[in-house]
Design a protein around this motif. Structure first.
Motif, PDB file in Angstrom:
ATOM      1  N   ILE A  68       0.851  -1.192   0.000  1.00  0.00           N
ATOM      2  CA  ILE A  68       0.000   0.000   0.000  1.00  0.00           C
ATOM      3  C   ILE A  68       0.886   1.240   0.000  1.00  0.00           C
ATOM      4  CG2 ILE A  68      -1.660   1.350   1.348  1.00  0.00           C
ATOM      5  CD1 ILE A  68      -2.851  -1.304   2.295  1.00  0.00           C
ATOM      6  N   ILE A  69       0.590   2.139  -0.912  1.00  0.00           N
ATOM      7  CA  ILE A  69       1.356   3.374  -1.039  1.00  0.00           C
ATOM      8  C   ILE A  69       0.776   4.456  -0.145  1.00  0.00           C
ATOM      9  CG2 ILE A  69       2.071   5.185  -2.651  1.00  0.00           C
ATOM     10  CD1 ILE A  69       1.747   2.894  -4.840  1.00  0.00           C
ATOM     11  N   ARG A  70      -0.563   4.566  -0.136  1.00  0.00           N
ATOM     12  CA  ARG A  70      -1.230   5.583   0.680  1.00  0.00           C
ATOM     13  C   ARG A  70      -2.648   5.127   0.976  1.00  0.00           C
ATOM     14  NH1 ARG A  70       0.606  10.372   3.128  1.00  0.00           N
ATOM     15  NH2 ARG A  70       2.156  10.190   1.495  1.00  0.00           N
ATOM     16  N   ARG A  71      -3.099   5.465   2.182  1.00  0.00           N
ATOM     17  CA  ARG A  71      -4.477   5.184   2.603  1.00  0.00           C
ATOM     18  C   ARG A  71      -5.236   6.499   2.726  1.00  0.00           C
ATOM     19  NH1 ARG A  71      -5.055   0.016   5.618  1.00  0.00           N
ATOM     20  NH2 ARG A  71      -3.011  -0.995   5.629  1.00  0.00           N
ATOM     21  N   GLY A  72      -6.475   6.478   2.281  1.00  0.00           N
ATOM     22  CA  GLY A  72      -7.362   7.609   2.474  1.00  0.00           C
ATOM     23  C   GLY A  72      -8.538   7.187   3.332  1.00  0.00           C
ATOM     24  N   ALA A  73      -9.545   8.031   3.415  1.00  0.00           N
ATOM     25  CA  ALA A  73     -10.736   7.713   4.194  1.00  0.00           C
ATOM     26  C   ALA A  73     -11.608   6.675   3.484  1.00  0.00           C
ATOM     27  CB  ALA A  73     -11.539   8.976   4.460  1.00  0.00           C
ATOM     28  N   ALA A  74     -11.690   6.756   2.146  1.00  0.00           N
ATOM     29  CA  ALA A  74     -12.582   5.878   1.382  1.00  0.00           C
ATOM     30  C   ALA A  74     -11.859   4.965   0.405  1.00  0.00           C
ATOM     31  CB  ALA A  74     -13.608   6.723   0.618  1.00  0.00           C
ATOM     32  N   VAL A  75     -10.609   5.313   0.047  1.00  0.00           N
ATOM     33  CA  VAL A  75      -9.851   4.549  -0.942  1.00  0.00           C
ATOM     34  C   VAL A  75      -8.400   4.396  -0.485  1.00  0.00           C
ATOM     35  CG1 VAL A  75     -11.309   5.406  -2.836  1.00  0.00           C
ATOM     36  CG2 VAL A  75      -9.114   6.510  -2.378  1.00  0.00           C
ATOM     37  N   PHE A  76      -7.683   3.515  -1.178  1.00  0.00           N
ATOM     38  CA  PHE A  76      -6.254   3.356  -0.937  1.00  0.00           C
ATOM     39  C   PHE A  76      -5.552   3.117  -2.270  1.00  0.00           C
ATOM     40  CE2 PHE A  76      -8.101  -0.839  -0.694  1.00  0.00           C
ATOM     41  CZ  PHE A  76      -7.162  -1.718  -1.230  1.00  0.00           C
TER      42      PHE A  76
END
Length: 191
Positions: A68-76
């Motif tokens: 995983i490069i980056r996590r968001g609130a709704a997507v990654f």
């Protein structure tokens, strides 16, 4: 790890095989890690999120192991295990949905924003000349995992389609996935 054999090498694999015949003059690039993809290992057994969906499982682990490069609130954003090019990543909603029309407004917005940030990170990290960005919705459209929406972001460079993929149906990737993940995570624009 790929293993290259010289044309004079009569072996048909990393191990010497006696009595196979005369050399045909071709070099071999061995990529045994691709066999997992060919055999469909780790593919879901059905369309449900509990049927082994990797896009539902990946976020449950840590970022490095899951690529995983980056996590968001709704997507990654996550690297593709079977990339077309170095840096090939995907933006996935956490929610198990198959179709773009099923995303709610917050998911659609963050998916678009993450795609923009992925482009910026790939430009910064690799100097990509262009990109292929898109989704394959449904098995007939080419989706390998049709039950969970994912948007591909594939960096492209002039001359990256050469004889290896065209004739040899083999991609040569210059960097390990873990190293690519670390570089892109470092290059990801600040939120």
């Amino acid at each position: 790890m790929a293993v290259v054999r010289e044309p004079s090498d009569r072996s048909s694999g990393p191990e010497e095989q006696e009595g196979i015949g005369e050399s045909d003059g071709f070099q071999r690039l061995w990529t045994p890690h691709r066999m997992a993809y060919i055999k469909g290992e780790n593919k879901p057994t059905g369309p449900g999120e509990d049927d082994g969906c990797p896009f539902c499982e990946i976020p449950k682990g840590d970022d490095e192991d899951g690529l995983i490069i980056r996590r968001g609130a709704a997507v990654f954003a996550v690297l593709n295990l079977y990339p077309y090019n170095s840096g090939h990543l995907m933006v996935c909603p956490y929610r198990h949905v198959a179709d773009y029309a099923e995303l709610d407004d917050a998911e659609a917005l963050e998916l678009a924003q993450f795609t923009q940030r992925a482009l910026a990170a790939l430009r910064k990290a690799s100097g990509a000349h262009g990109f292929n960005v898109g989704m394959n919705l449904g098995t007939v459209a080419g989706a390998g995992i049709a039950a969970h929406l994912h948007q591909h972001v594939v960096p492209r460079w002039g001359g990256d389609t050469n004889f290896m993929p065209v004739i040899g149906r083999t991609k040569v990737l210059p960097q390990l996935l873990r190293d690519t993940r670390a570089l892109l995570a470092e290059s990801w624009p600040q939120d």
